[in-house]
Design a protein around this motif. Structure first.
Motif, short mmCIF file in Angstrom:
data_model
loop_
_atom_site.label_atom_id
_atom_site.label_comp_id
_atom_site.label_asym_id
_atom_site.label_seq_id
_atom_site.Cartn_x
_atom_site.Cartn_y
_atom_site.Cartn_z
N THR A 186 -44.62 -10.23 -17.26
CA THR A 186 -43.30 -9.58 -17.36
C THR A 186 -42.35 -10.06 -16.26
OG1 THR A 186 -44.13 -7.71 -16.07
CG2 THR A 186 -44.20 -7.51 -18.47
N ARG A 187 -42.67 -11.19 -15.64
CA ARG A 187 -41.83 -11.62 -14.51
C ARG A 187 -40.41 -11.95 -14.95
NH1 ARG A 187 -41.34 -17.14 -12.67
NH2 ARG A 187 -42.00 -18.65 -14.24
N PHE A 188 -40.22 -12.37 -16.21
CA PHE A 188 -38.88 -12.69 -16.66
C PHE A 188 -38.04 -11.44 -16.92
CE2 PHE A 188 -41.04 -16.70 -17.43
CZ PHE A 188 -40.09 -17.62 -17.01
N LYS A 189 -38.69 -10.27 -16.97
CA LYS A 189 -37.95 -9.02 -17.16
C LYS A 189 -37.35 -8.52 -15.86
CE LYS A 189 -39.42 -5.97 -20.27
NZ LYS A 189 -40.25 -5.04 -21.05
N SER A 190 -37.87 -8.98 -14.75
CA SER A 190 -37.36 -8.52 -13.45
C SER A 190 -35.95 -9.06 -13.24
CB SER A 190 -38.27 -9.00 -12.32
OG SER A 190 -39.57 -8.48 -12.48
N LYS A 191 -35.03 -8.17 -12.91
CA LYS A 191 -33.65 -8.57 -12.72
C LYS A 191 -33.50 -9.43 -11.46
CE LYS A 191 -31.90 -6.33 -16.26
NZ LYS A 191 -31.35 -7.08 -17.42
N VAL A 192 -32.87 -10.58 -11.64
CA VAL A 192 -32.60 -11.47 -10.52
C VAL A 192 -31.33 -10.99 -9.82
CG1 VAL A 192 -32.05 -13.84 -9.87
CG2 VAL A 192 -33.72 -13.40 -11.68
N SER A 193 -31.34 -10.96 -8.50
CA SER A 193 -30.16 -10.49 -7.75
C SER A 193 -28.98 -11.43 -7.96
CB SER A 193 -30.49 -10.40 -6.26
OG SER A 193 -30.66 -11.70 -5.72
N GLU A 194 -27.78 -10.90 -7.75
CA GLU A 194 -26.58 -11.73 -7.87
C GLU A 194 -26.59 -12.86 -6.84
OE1 GLU A 194 -24.21 -11.77 -10.21
OE2 GLU A 194 -25.49 -10.28 -11.20
N GLU A 195 -27.13 -12.59 -5.66
CA GLU A 195 -27.22 -13.63 -4.63
C GLU A 195 -28.13 -14.77 -5.08
OE1 GLU A 195 -25.96 -9.85 -2.88
OE2 GLU A 195 -27.71 -10.39 -4.10
N GLU A 196 -29.25 -14.41 -5.70
CA GLU A 196 -30.19 -15.43 -6.18
C GLU A 196 -29.56 -16.24 -7.32
OE1 GLU A 196 -33.89 -17.56 -6.82
OE2 GLU A 196 -32.77 -16.72 -5.14
N LYS A 197 -28.85 -15.55 -8.23
CA LYS A 197 -28.18 -16.26 -9.31
C LYS A 197 -27.17 -17.25 -8.76
CE LYS A 197 -28.46 -12.69 -12.92
NZ LYS A 197 -27.65 -11.77 -13.75
N GLN A 198 -26.41 -16.82 -7.77
CA GLN A 198 -25.40 -17.71 -7.17
C GLN A 198 -26.06 -18.91 -6.51
OE1 GLN A 198 -22.90 -15.34 -4.60
NE2 GLN A 198 -22.33 -13.94 -6.25
N ARG A 199 -27.20 -18.66 -5.85
CA ARG A 199 -27.92 -19.76 -5.19
C ARG A 199 -28.37 -20.79 -6.21
NH1 ARG A 199 -32.81 -21.76 -4.48
NH2 ARG A 199 -33.83 -20.17 -5.77
N VAL A 200 -28.99 -20.31 -7.31
CA VAL A 200 -29.52 -21.22 -8.34
C VAL A 200 -28.38 -21.93 -9.07
CG1 VAL A 200 -30.77 -21.28 -10.55
CG2 VAL A 200 -31.69 -19.96 -8.62
N GLN A 201 -27.31 -21.20 -9.35
CA GLN A 201 -26.18 -21.83 -10.04
C GLN A 201 -25.58 -22.95 -9.20
OE1 GLN A 201 -23.17 -19.14 -11.58
NE2 GLN A 201 -22.69 -20.65 -13.16
N ALA A 202 -25.47 -22.71 -7.90
CA ALA A 202 -24.93 -23.74 -7.01
C ALA A 202 -25.91 -24.90 -6.83
CB ALA A 202 -24.60 -23.12 -5.65
N LYS A 203 -27.19 -24.58 -6.71
CA LYS A 203 -28.21 -25.61 -6.49
C LYS A 203 -28.22 -26.64 -7.62
CE LYS A 203 -33.26 -26.12 -5.97
NZ LYS A 203 -34.55 -25.39 -5.87
N TYR A 204 -28.08 -26.16 -8.87
CA TYR A 204 -28.17 -27.07 -10.02
C TYR A 204 -26.81 -27.36 -10.67
CZ TYR A 204 -33.13 -25.96 -9.59
OH TYR A 204 -34.41 -25.79 -9.11
N ALA A 205 -25.74 -26.86 -10.07
CA ALA A 205 -24.39 -27.05 -10.62
C ALA A 205 -24.35 -26.64 -12.09
CB ALA A 205 -23.93 -28.50 -10.45
N LEU A 206 -24.83 -25.42 -12.35
CA LEU A 206 -24.89 -24.93 -13.73
C LEU A 206 -23.49 -24.58 -14.24
CD1 LEU A 206 -28.03 -22.63 -13.39
CD2 LEU A 206 -27.89 -24.75 -14.71
N PRO A 207 -23.25 -24.78 -15.54
CA PRO A 207 -21.93 -24.45 -16.12
C PRO A 207 -21.66 -22.95 -16.05
CG PRO A 207 -23.28 -25.77 -17.63
CD PRO A 207 -24.17 -25.33 -16.53
N ASP A 208 -20.41 -22.58 -16.20
CA ASP A 208 -20.04 -21.16 -16.17
C ASP A 208 -20.60 -20.40 -17.37
OD1 ASP A 208 -18.65 -21.40 -13.79
OD2 ASP A 208 -16.77 -21.94 -14.79
N GLN A 209 -20.59 -21.03 -18.55
CA GLN A 209 -21.13 -20.38 -19.74
C GLN A 209 -21.98 -21.40 -20.50
OE1 GLN A 209 -18.51 -19.24 -23.03
NE2 GLN A 209 -19.65 -17.34 -23.29
#
Length: 381
Positions: A186-209
């Protein structure tokens, strides 16, 4: 009262030490669950080589679990023959009561030696769709399956779809086949923090949508359908594809180049496990256009991540994702695009799909996997 017999169960453990994805994960998860559930049984893991330390050490070693290697064999061909034939002598030497093939294979001579055999069959894609294999490989896998059916006392199928294929491509008795779904954490059910999302989005240059696909980039998994659907969707929407590349990438890249989609398709390889939950949860829709699967674990991970899913008909994906997601023909890019658009625009429909699907996939989550398999062993013993 009689004392309980000390059981020794052997396993074909090659995938445990050599595979870091599907078959390896299944095998490691099962052995760890069994060891935790039954401290009285001895579990012996027979593998032709030590494999990779980072995989081998994922098995929780205890007093009742150990690896067994063919130490006197130094060449790969010798070790391969030991796994398909010679291991039976070692099973007799070790007084093994039952042998479990974890990846669709059993050694030749098992039944003659008087050792009951159970095998987990994950899929029969090499029989259902041999076009996705080199013809020699398809022939070899088909021969191994015939041997396995002769040697097996019972078969465990990981889905109803796989059970149907076993019945279609063999004469193995239906009464000796049981479906036991692989356990999903159930690890994918755990909510990722906004800080972690921002870190991952920046790390991989993920698109906005973006819409997300996770899985090996190979012809059978048909990610080109999702790429084609982009032509019918708003330019603000991108596609992120996470997985190991194969030569199929050439075909996908050619389409991307022809239709000038390079700025809307992002490929990601070798992503650490700890970053995957954020990549899922940053997405808007999960797509899984595979033509054929034995189970479809990424569909469940997408649902657990709070995403609606668009997948394809024709195998087990409806079984994995349940009735509240959308399934399209694997050649219908228009319907795939329309389905993605509906999940983006129709918010009540989207929320209902996610809510009902989260409830549906509970049947796969941390189920009593070990006890189901121990009950299967008792049917033979």
């Amino acid at each position: 009262m009689g004392t309980k017999k000390h059981l020794i169960i052997g396993y074909d453990a090659k995938r445990i030490v050599c595979n870091n994805t599907g078959l390896g994960n299944y095998s490691r998860n099962l052995v760890n669950a069994l060891v935790a559930a039954d401290r009285d049984t001895e579990f012996k893991l027979y593998t032709p080589c030590e494999g990779r330390k980072e995989l081998r050490t994922q098995v929780q070693l205890a007093g009742n679990v150990s690896f067994v290697y063919p130490h006197s064999m130094h060449f790969r061909l010798q070790r391969d023959l030991w796994r398909t034939d010679g291991v039976v002598k070692d099973l007799l030497r070790d007084k093994v009561d039952l042998f479990h093939g974890l990846s669709g294979e059993l050694p030749h001579g098992l039944r003659k030696a008087g050792i009951p055999g159970i095998v987990t069959v994950h899929d029969l894609i090499f029989l259902r769709h041999p076009e996705y294999y080199h013809w020699i490989d398809a022939k070899i896998y088909a021969r191994k399956f015939r041997v396995t059916c002769r040697e097996a006392s019972r078969i465990v199928a990981i889905s109803e779809c796989t059970k149907r294929d076993i019945l279609a491509f063999s004469n193995f008795p239906e009464t000796l086949i049981d479906v036991i779904y692989q356990s999903c954490g159930t690890r994918f059910k755990s909510k990722v923090s906004e800080e972690e999302k921002q870190r991952v989005q920046a790390k991989y240059a993920l698109p906005d949508q973006y819409i997300l696909n996770v899985g090996t980039i190979e012809k059978r998994k048909n990610v080109l359908l999702a790429v084609k659907s982009l032509l019918r969707l708003p330019e603000s929407l991108s596609l992120v594809i996470v997985g190991r590349a194969t030569k199929y990438m050439v075909e996908v890249q050619a389409f991307i180049t022809k239709y000038q989609l390079a700025n809307r398709v992002k490929f990601m390889h070798d992503i650490p496990n700890e970053d995957l939950p954020a990549i899922y949860q940053l997405a808007s829709v999960f797509v899984y256009p595979s033509r054929y699967e034995g189970f479809g674990l990424p569909v469940i991970e997408g649902i657990q991540s709070g995403l609606p899913v668009v997948a394809c008909t024709g195998s087990c994906l409806e079984e994995a994702g349940g009735p509240d997601n959308i399934y399209v023909d694997p050649d219908d890019d228009e319907k795939m695009a329309n389905s993605i658009a509906r999940f983006l625009k129709d918010i009540p429909f989207r929320q209902q799909s996610i809510r009902r699907s989260l409830n549906y996939v509970k049947r796969f989550e941390n189920q009593n996997f070990a006890n189901q398999m121990l009950s299967e062993y008792q049917k033979v013993l």
